[in-house]
Design a protein around this motif. Structure first.
Motif, PDB file in Angstrom:
ATOM      1  N   ARG A  65      -4.452  77.659 121.202  1.00 54.71           N
ATOM      2  CA  ARG A  65      -4.414  79.412 121.291  1.00 54.71           C
ATOM      3  C   ARG A  65      -3.071  79.958 121.762  1.00 54.71           C
ATOM      4  N   LYS A  66      -2.202  79.206 123.033  1.00 56.80           N
ATOM      5  CA  LYS A  66      -1.407  79.865 123.534  1.00 56.80           C
ATOM      6  C   LYS A  66      -0.230  79.678 122.531  1.00 56.80           C
ATOM      7  N   LYS A  67      -0.087  78.737 121.734  1.00 55.81           N
ATOM      8  CA  LYS A  67       1.124  78.193 120.810  1.00 55.81           C
ATOM      9  C   LYS A  67       0.999  79.210 119.622  1.00 55.81           C
ATOM     10  N   TRP A  68      -0.287  79.619 119.172  1.00 53.47           N
ATOM     11  CA  TRP A  68      -0.517  80.835 117.989  1.00 53.47           C
ATOM     12  C   TRP A  68      -0.184  81.902 118.599  1.00 53.47           C
ATOM     13  N   PHE A  69      -0.365  82.254 119.883  1.00 47.89           N
ATOM     14  CA  PHE A  69      -0.315  83.638 120.392  1.00 47.89           C
ATOM     15  C   PHE A  69       1.260  83.763 120.433  1.00 47.89           C
ATOM     16  N   ILE A  70       1.886  82.730 121.092  1.00 49.43           N
ATOM     17  CA  ILE A  70       3.502  82.629 121.141  1.00 49.43           C
ATOM     18  C   ILE A  70       4.319  83.154 119.668  1.00 49.43           C
ATOM     19  N   ARG A  71       3.546  82.393 118.697  1.00 53.52           N
ATOM     20  CA  ARG A  71       4.172  82.537 117.140  1.00 53.52           C
ATOM     21  C   ARG A  71       3.573  83.697 116.632  1.00 53.52           C
ATOM     22  N   ILE A  72       2.477  84.103 116.373  1.00 55.72           N
ATOM     23  CA  ILE A  72       2.406  85.573 115.721  1.00 55.72           C
ATOM     24  C   ILE A  72       1.458  86.685 116.508  1.00 55.72           C
ATOM     25  N   GLY A  73       1.610  86.373 117.895  1.00 55.07           N
ATOM     26  CA  GLY A  73       1.108  87.425 118.586  1.00 55.07           C
ATOM     27  C   GLY A  73       1.772  88.743 118.561  1.00 55.07           C
ATOM     28  N   TRP A  74       3.062  88.544 118.263  1.00 50.08           N
ATOM     29  CA  TRP A  74       3.867  89.914 118.044  1.00 50.08           C
ATOM     30  C   TRP A  74       3.265  90.686 116.921  1.00 50.08           C
ATOM     31  N   LEU A  75       2.680  90.131 116.035  1.00 54.32           N
ATOM     32  CA  LEU A  75       2.206  91.088 114.874  1.00 54.32           C
ATOM     33  C   LEU A  75       1.044  92.063 115.148  1.00 54.32           C
ATOM     34  N   LEU A  76       0.637  91.761 116.456  1.00 54.74           N
ATOM     35  CA  LEU A  76      -0.526  92.450 117.182  1.00 54.74           C
ATOM     36  C   LEU A  76       0.147  93.481 118.190  1.00 54.74           C
ATOM     37  N   TRP A  77       0.963  92.995 119.412  1.00 51.15           N
ATOM     38  CA  TRP A  77       1.478  93.875 120.310  1.00 51.15           C
ATOM     39  C   TRP A  77       2.642  94.584 119.793  1.00 51.15           C
ATOM     40  N   LEU A  78       3.355  94.209 118.790  1.00 52.77           N
ATOM     41  CA  LEU A  78       4.466  94.995 118.442  1.00 52.77           C
ATOM     42  C   LEU A  78       4.090  96.240 117.978  1.00 52.77           C
ATOM     43  N   PRO A  79       3.126  96.313 116.894  1.00 51.58           N
ATOM     44  CA  PRO A  79       2.691  97.493 116.483  1.00 51.58           C
ATOM     45  C   PRO A  79       2.043  98.524 117.463  1.00 51.58           C
ATOM     46  N   SER A  80       1.202  97.768 118.470  1.00 58.12           N
ATOM     47  CA  SER A  80       0.603  98.413 119.577  1.00 58.12           C
ATOM     48  C   SER A  80       1.530  99.380 120.136  1.00 58.12           C
ATOM     49  N   LEU A  81       2.668  98.528 120.586  1.00 60.54           N
ATOM     50  CA  LEU A  81       3.678  99.142 121.280  1.00 60.54           C
ATOM     51  C   LEU A  81       4.607 100.130 120.758  1.00 60.54           C
ATOM     52  N   ALA A  82       4.674 100.216 119.441  1.00 58.84           N
ATOM     53  CA  ALA A  82       5.397 101.106 118.782  1.00 58.84           C
ATOM     54  C   ALA A  82       4.519 102.448 118.574  1.00 58.84           C
ATOM     55  N   PHE A  83       3.097 102.055 118.561  1.00 55.17           N
ATOM     56  CA  PHE A  83       2.067 103.222 118.688  1.00 55.17           C
ATOM     57  C   PHE A  83       2.133 104.004 120.006  1.00 55.17           C
ATOM     58  N   ASP A  84       2.242 103.274 120.981  1.00 54.09           N
ATOM     59  CA  ASP A  84       2.069 103.754 122.475  1.00 54.09           C
ATOM     60  C   ASP A  84       3.575 104.696 122.341  1.00 54.09           C
ATOM     61  N   LEU A  85       4.576 104.087 122.123  1.00 54.92           N
ATOM     62  CA  LEU A  85       6.047 104.756 122.343  1.00 54.92           C
ATOM     63  C   LEU A  85       5.926 106.180 121.548  1.00 54.92           C
ATOM     64  N   PHE A  86       5.398 106.056 120.222  1.00 58.38           N
ATOM     65  CA  PHE A  86       5.289 107.249 119.491  1.00 58.38           C
ATOM     66  C   PHE A  86       4.285 108.282 120.244  1.00 58.38           C
ATOM     67  N   MET A  87       3.250 107.797 120.685  1.00 63.65           N
ATOM     68  CA  MET A  87       2.230 108.777 121.218  1.00 63.65           C
ATOM     69  C   MET A  87       3.109 109.275 122.601  1.00 63.65           C
ATOM     70  N   LEU A  88       3.693 108.431 123.224  1.00 64.69           N
ATOM     71  CA  LEU A  88       4.492 109.002 124.505  1.00 64.69           C
ATOM     72  C   LEU A  88       5.552 110.065 124.071  1.00 64.69           C
ATOM     73  N   VAL A  89       6.397 109.840 123.158  1.00 61.99           N
ATOM     74  CA  VAL A  89       7.276 110.977 122.597  1.00 61.99           C
ATOM     75  C   VAL A  89       6.457 112.006 122.206  1.00 61.99           C
ATOM     76  N   SER A  90       5.261 112.042 121.702  1.00 68.09           N
ATOM     77  CA  SER A  90       4.418 113.204 121.325  1.00 68.09           C
ATOM     78  C   SER A  90       3.790 113.863 122.395  1.00 68.09           C
ATOM     79  N   GLY A  91       3.956 113.263 123.799  1.00 67.02           N
ATOM     80  CA  GLY A  91       3.563 113.840 124.882  1.00 67.02           C
ATOM     81  C   GLY A  91       2.041 113.452 125.317  1.00 67.02           C
ATOM     82  N   GLU A  92       1.695 112.344 124.790  1.00 66.84           N
ATOM     83  CA  GLU A  92       0.344 111.792 125.189  1.00 66.84           C
ATOM     84  C   GLU A  92       0.510 110.560 125.525  1.00 66.84           C
TER      85      GLU A  92
END
Length: 351
Positions: A65-92
């Motif tokens: 599970r740790k290996k799979w998270f390192i390999r493809i985990g970015w497919l989950l946390w990278l979009p969520s990070l982009a969403f959080d940054l977009f909402m932060l710029v929008s003031g939320e």
């Protein structure tokens, strides 16, 4: 009193974090007794082969599970990070990234949790019995109704408990469990106790009541002290520095808190501080009960480690130490009480 206890526990937690003891694994200060080792080799070692196989399976699962998270985990946390940054710029402000990373962490470490639970279910009951004629339940609790009127028992609206041990030593019954008590607050629940609770039922009644509380310093002691309480002066400087003692009978309290019992209370406090990240001890003697409330942040029965072979018995002496300390206090209470009664009988005979 609970607010001072909360602040004191917070101070101890910060002290442990800054000193590094919060992350340090406990170490046994003594070896297993020969009797316990022989019983473990006879009753526990046969259980370890399937347990070790289960550990290896869960360790491999965690690694995958740790290996799979390192390999493809970015497919989950990278979009969520982009969403959080977009909402932060929008003031939320949003926390989607933290939620995603938290969920991934639970998924990765779930096999380890499965092993710890399996270890406790299969091994702890047998291990506890190896140290004496005691019973273990994963979800039991001490008799809280019997001590609801005790000074040191905080008022609470909800409770949770685990790792219940009960037994009898020389005719004296005892119960122990890990206990969490919470009181309903305006916005959220307030933690009023987290740690262990030891209840001893003696074959006789104590005279009046005697209470031993953590020393909160001069100001804290002054603010938390009730006018109805009578402070008991003792002759042990270390005990006086660590605890405040109150009682309805000054002379009896000094009989009860003999030098030997005071030393054992200090040793029990020190053991839980070292073994389970403890932050203090309070106790009360009333009627035929002795209640010890042990505040700590660790997990006392967490002797299973997915990264350590199930055949490794290094942590087992710690459990034997804890049970031996509890038994020592029970025996000392019985011995001191018998001595106090003998002195009282001698004085009556002289009259």
């Amino acid at each position: 009193m609970s607010i001072f206890n909360t602040f004191y526990q917070a101070k101890e937690a910060i002290k442990q974090l800054t000193s590094g003891t919060a992350y340090r694994q406990p170490e046994a200060s003594t070896n297993l007794s020969e009797a316990a080792r022989l019983k473990i080799e006879k009753e526990i070692l046969p259980l370890l082969e399937p347990l070790e196989q289960f550990r290896l399976e869960k360790l491999a699962s965690k690694a995958r599970r740790k290996k799979w998270f390192i390999r493809i985990g970015w497919l989950l946390w990278l979009p969520s990070l982009a969403f959080d940054l977009f909402m932060l710029v929008s003031g939320e402000l949003t926390f989607l990234t933290l939620i995603v990373l938290g969920g991934c962490a639970v998924w990765v470490f779930y096999p380890e949790l499965q092993y710890i639970r399996h270890y406790k279910k299969k091994l702890i009951p047998v291990l506890v019995r190896a140290f004496g004629d005691y019973d273990y339940k994963a979800d039991g609790c001490i008799d809280l109704d019997a001590v609801k009127s005790f000074e040191i028992m905080p008022s609470f609206s909800s409770k949770s408990s685990e790792d219940y041990i009960k037994g009898e030593v020389e005719g004296v019954k005892f119960e122990f469990c890990e206990l969490k008590l919470e009181r309903r607050g305006n916005k959220s629940n307030i933690n009023v106790h987290r740690g262990g609770a030891l209840l001893i039922t003696m074959p006789f009644k104590f005279s009046g009541y005697t209470v031993v509380k953590t020393d909160y310093g001069k100001l804290g002691n002054l603010l938390s002290r009730s006018l109805a309480k009578n402070r008991v002066e003792l002759e042990n400087p270390e005990f006086e520095n660590r605890y405040e003692v109150f009682g309805s009978d000054q002379q009896y309290a000094r009989y009860l808190l003999s030098p030997a019992l005071m030393e054992q209370i200090i040793e029990l406090d020190d053991l839980f501080r070292a073994r389970a990240k403890g932050s203090g001890l309070t106790c009360e003697f009333r009627d035929d009960k002795a209640l010890f409330m042990l505040a700590y942040f660790g997990d006392l029965m967490n002797v299973g480690d997915i990264d350590v072979s199930a055949y490794d018995l290094d942590k087992m002496p710690l459990l034997e130490q804890e049970l031996a300390m509890i038994i020592g206090i029970i025996k000392q209470l019985k011995l001191d009480s018998l001595a106090a009664r003998n002195i009282a009988n001698d004085r009556l005979a002289e009259v």
